[in-house]
Design an enzyme around this catalytic site. Structure first.
Site, PDB file in Angstrom:
ATOM      1  N   HIS A 477      37.588  -5.636   3.500  1.00 15.92           N
ATOM      2  CA  HIS A 477      37.282  -4.318   2.951  1.00 15.92           C
ATOM      3  C   HIS A 477      36.793  -3.336   4.018  1.00 15.92           C
ATOM      4  O   HIS A 477      35.772  -2.686   3.840  1.00 15.92           O
ATOM      5  CB  HIS A 477      36.203  -4.429   1.868  1.00 15.92           C
ATOM      6  CG  HIS A 477      36.602  -5.192   0.664  1.00 15.92           C
ATOM      7  ND1 HIS A 477      35.680  -5.674  -0.257  1.00 15.92           N
ATOM      8  CD2 HIS A 477      37.817  -5.560   0.197  1.00 15.92           C
ATOM      9  CE1 HIS A 477      36.310  -6.316  -1.222  1.00 15.92           C
ATOM     10  NE2 HIS A 477      37.614  -6.258  -0.969  1.00 15.92           N
ATOM     11  N   PRO A 478      37.476  -3.177   5.154  1.00 15.08           N
ATOM     12  CA  PRO A 478      36.980  -2.240   6.172  1.00 15.08           C
ATOM     13  C   PRO A 478      37.096  -0.791   5.712  1.00 15.08           C
ATOM     14  O   PRO A 478      38.118  -0.374   5.167  1.00 15.08           O
ATOM     15  CB  PRO A 478      37.888  -2.506   7.373  1.00 15.08           C
ATOM     16  CG  PRO A 478      39.156  -3.022   6.774  1.00 15.08           C
ATOM     17  CD  PRO A 478      38.739  -3.817   5.570  1.00 15.08           C
TER      18      PRO A 478
END
Length: 541
Positions: A477-478
């Site tokens: 989930h960057p």
């Protein structure tokens, strides 16, 4: 696709989650000529569309950029695989398919960070609903009839039902909907699937609508090497295509929209001279705009995987898929009913909980699976087990994405800096304690759970925090590497309407603009950002 020599009103870089929606909305205006550029290929690989196919798409050069992190001190020097979609649909073609908006306070925080009420929860909710096609139909919180299908999962497991009951016994309420603005509770995730098939953004927004429009062009295998900026305005891009390097240009007053994601977008900006000037000069790149926030502020969800062995009478995927007969039955069920393990998201059961009683909001998310393995991509264990992966939803650690050279073919340096704050290390320790407390409830007793990983010998804050560094991994989930913010924020890359500071004709529209990470999976919030931005662009705002 034949390369067109003419200019475009809109050039969209990246046909992923945000880019596909943007292409759909903007090309709906027949007066607007739209070009969508995708570095990867078409989404015609069969494993993209079978839900369990993420196992064959992540780590596959056909569908994944194959990034890795730098050695991370918080992970005791380990590197992590860092999957990013390199195919039509982007990460929506290889992700876990979980539909999750986050908490209302996430968006209220964005509104405060930008001084723009357009990002408040009550203001963005209509933009979630606009493209949603929820299995329950339209109501005050959900949309019906949109392109983005949201369904219930097509399987259940007794052991996950027992975990859910144990969680309620541990004080976590049951939940039938994680997307109301307060996601505290335990229940099964809803997924972006349609009749047992993965539903990616290429299916939802490109086919058949966009591909039939005469004012729309899609190029695959087209990697942007750098943007063209002249006198403070973006005028186009240099694109590497199978036919060679091409220059694509914008018409007067047109815009280029960067939707290449939290890794790709800062990489393209830096290659174009937009970013921290000192770093760019050290690589021989002439700065066009000194924006120190480009590539900074990287945030991600780090999951800690706790594995519990179960009594041999339990039914889990470990033993179900442990024989040719079992594998055959799994395949037959999917073939006949589009259900069962082949229709599984990577995680079926979710829970949102508080790491400590004094927390005002849930700060932990569980992804619970009826299976176990040593690491992603490794074989399932030969014994029955379940895995309870828990992540800190609101990490205070910050990392970076920085190019290593002026060569666009070289992957950037990704340094998440996980567990680099005392607060994050304490939350990690407390999250493991909560996992043990849930597993020890009466509802789980019939399975006689035994902690296999990490092991009950680890008890103190220091032991558990170091242990988290040994076993934790990204949940992919960057966000945040080109954050939006006020004019007085020196690290803000874009304004509240997502326009790049100091460069006209250029916006960033993807997860990189999030000032802070959402409290949950990030794919659907990225779609909302694109929906919100498309309206502004169409109105000329």
């Amino acid at each position: 696709m034949t390369v067109s020599a003419s200019s475009f009103d809109t050039i969209i870089v990246g046909a992923g989650t945000a880019g596909c929606l943007l292409a759909n909305r903007l090309s709906a205006d027949p007066r607007r000529r739209v070009l969508l550029l995708e570095a990867g290929g078409k989404d015609d690989y069969h494993w993209i569309h079978i839900p369990v196919g993420y196992l064959y798409c992540i780590g596959n050069p056909r569908t994944d950029w194959l990034f890795q992190t730098e050695p991370d001190p918080g992970l005791n020097g380990r590197r992590l695989r860092y999957p990013r979609g390199k195919v039509l649909g982007g990460c929506s073609s290889i992700n876990g398919m979980i539909y999750m908006r986050g908490q209302s306070r996430d968006y209220d925080g964005w509104a405060e960070a930008t001084s723009d009420p357009a990002w408040r929860w009550d203001a963005v909710l209509p933009f979630f609903k606009k493209h949603e096609d929820h299995w329950r139909g339209a109501d005050a919180l959900h949309g019906g009839g949109g392109e983005w299908r949201v369904e219930k999962q097509r399987l259940r497991w007794d052991v996950l039902d027992a975990f859910a009951e144990a969680a309620t016994q541990a004080g976590i309420p049951a939940s039938s909907d994680f997307n109301t603005g307060n996601n505290e509770g335990v229940g099964y995730f809803e997924v972006n699937q349609k009749s047992g098939w993965r539903w990616n953004t290429a299916k939802a927004f490109l086919r058949p609508t966009c591909l039939g429009r005469p004012n729309f062009e899609l190029w695959t295998g087209a990697q942007v090497l750098r943007l063209i900026v002249a006198e403070g305005r973006c005028t186009g891009a240099i694109v590497r295509t199978p036919q060679g390097d091409e220059t694509v240009t914008l018409k007067e007053g047109g815009e280029l929209l960067l939707a290449a994601g939290a890794v790709g977008t800062p990489q393209i900006l830096q290659l174009s001279g937009i970013g921290p000037a000192a770093h760019l000069q050290s690589l021989g790149i002439a700065p066009v705009a000194d924006l120190p926030g480009v590539g900074a502020n990287l945030q991600d969800h780090l999951q800690i995987r706790a594995v519990f062995k179960l009594d041999k009478g339990a039914k889990t995927l470990n033993t179900l898929a442990g024989s040719l007969w079992g594998k055959g039955m799994i395949g037959l069920e999917y073939l006949l009913r589009r259900s069962g393990p082949m229709s599984m998201a990577p995680s079926q059961l979710g829970a949102f909980a508080k790491s400590a009683p004094d927390k005002a909001w849930p700060d932990l998310e569980y992804h619970v699976q009826p299976l176990s393995l040593d690491a992603f991509g490794e074989p399932l264990h030969a014994f029955n087990a379940f895995t309870a992966s828990v992540c800190n939803l609101n990490p205070t650690s910050r990392g970076s994405v920085m190019i290593r050279s002026a060569d666009a073919s070289q992957s950037p340096a990704i340094a998440p800096n996980y567990l680099s704050t005392d607060e994050d290390r304490l939350v990690a320790a407390n999250s493991l304690r909560l996992t043990r407390r849930i597993a020890g409830q009466a509802a789980m007793a019939k399975y006689r759970p035994e902690e296999f990983k990490p092991g009950v010998q680890f008890q103190t804050d220091e032991e558990l925090a170091r242990l988290a560094g040994d076993i934790a991994t990204t949940i992919f989930h960057p966000v945040g590497t080109c954050k939006m913010g006020r004019a007085d924020d020196p690290m803000a890359v874009v304004d509240s309407h997502l326009r790049v500071r100091g460069i006209s004709g250029l916006r960033v529209i993807d997860a990189s603009v999030m000032p802070t990470i959402t409290s949950g999976n990030t794919n659907s919030p990225t779609l909302m950002i694109a929906e919100r931005a498309a309206q502004w662009i169409l109105k000329g705002d």
